[in-house]
Design a protein around this motif. Sequence first.
Motif, PDB file in Angstrom:
ATOM      1  N   CYS A  25       0.779  -0.932  -0.193  1.00  0.00           N
ATOM      2  CA  CYS A  25      -0.143   0.042   0.018  1.00  0.00           C
ATOM      3  C   CYS A  25       0.854   1.307  -0.009  1.00  0.00           C
ATOM      4  N   ARG A  49       3.942  -1.667  -7.349  1.00  0.00           N
ATOM      5  CA  ARG A  49       3.304  -0.500  -7.079  1.00  0.00           C
ATOM      6  C   ARG A  49       3.743  -0.142  -5.520  1.00  0.00           C
ATOM      7  N   LYS A  54       0.090   9.450   0.507  1.00  0.00           N
ATOM      8  CA  LYS A  54      -1.146   8.522   1.022  1.00  0.00           C
ATOM      9  C   LYS A  54      -2.288   9.318   1.465  1.00  0.00           C
ATOM     10  N   HIS A 202      -8.590  -3.293  -2.514  1.00  0.00           N
ATOM     11  CA  HIS A 202      -9.416  -2.168  -1.697  1.00  0.00           C
ATOM     12  C   HIS A 202     -10.856  -2.323  -2.007  1.00  0.00           C
ATOM     13  N   GLU A 228      -2.387  -5.526  -3.401  1.00  0.00           N
ATOM     14  CA  GLU A 228      -1.443  -4.848  -2.321  1.00  0.00           C
ATOM     15  C   GLU A 228      -0.494  -6.307  -1.769  1.00  0.00           C
ATOM     16  N   ASP A 239      -3.434   0.137   5.519  1.00  0.00           N
ATOM     17  CA  ASP A 239      -4.036  -1.212   5.003  1.00  0.00           C
ATOM     18  C   ASP A 239      -3.454  -2.559   5.337  1.00  0.00           C
ATOM     19  N   GLN A 242      -5.516  -6.016   4.411  1.00  0.00           N
ATOM     20  CA  GLN A 242      -5.719  -6.526   3.311  1.00  0.00           C
ATOM     21  C   GLN A 242      -4.476  -6.804   2.488  1.00  0.00           C
TER      22      GLN A 242
HETATM   23 MN    MN Z   1      -3.896   0.834   0.042  1.00  0.00          MN
END
Ligand code: MN
Length: 263
Positions: A25, A49, A54, A202, A228, A239, A242
Amino acid sequence: MELELQPLNLPSDNERPSCIIAGPCSAETEEQVLTTAKELAAKGCHIFRAGIWKPRTKPGGFEGKGEEALPWMKEVKEQTGMLTATEVATPEHVEQALKYGIDVLWVGARTSANPFAMQALADSLKGADVTVLVKNPVNPDLELWIGALQRLNQSGIKRLGAIHRGFSSYDKKIYRNLPMWQIPIELHRRIPELPIICDPSHIGGRRDLIAPLCQQAMDLGFDGLIVESHCNPDEAWSDAKQQVTPDILDYILSLLVVRDEHT
Ligand code: MN
Ligand code: PEP
């Protein structure tokens, strides 16, 4: 045709759904970025990524390392050969990301919901030779999503794609953001040549939803996935719930059934 497009030309692994973008993330430390990138590269991922700026719902949380993290992305490229991707929300972000050779920019869901911010971004990208992916706006408004894509396209960005990351809702019983698959499906009907990538992280907001959401995206004919992945998800600065390790992501991708009869 609503947009003038060229192919994204992003690298893909033959064994996998075309175009996997993976990474944490947020870029947290140089070590976390490079460790995660090397683990992902070893699993055959080609595009890394990491969020550098953020957008956080409330003040006081980790808001990204900012420009300090850009040299880490450059290192990722040099050490692994992966392409790099990050989120941009302002013209200053665009200028800095391009200066450090970020290959793929994405526009976040809070930014694509704001026409003023989108126009400022589009103006700052005039003439840039870069791939841009636009996440759906947080609210389920297809026209706003298309409008964001059009603004970039009118600035000369032709390597354009969309990212489906689900839609904000007060009802968070299962999903963090409701998939409302009919909206990206309608986007595909309206602009068939626009690549659409699914962001199960997400949408789901939970590790155990990543695999089924990836499979659903493949079954619906999405063109790729952005997931992610963090070398130590439980310790992630944003995050955490996740994110999956590169190992788990590789396992999830290995189980995906990808049929070729997509239209
Ligand atoms: Mn994120
Ligand atoms: C992200 O990709 O980490 C992010 C903040 O995404 P979104 O704009 O979809 O909330």
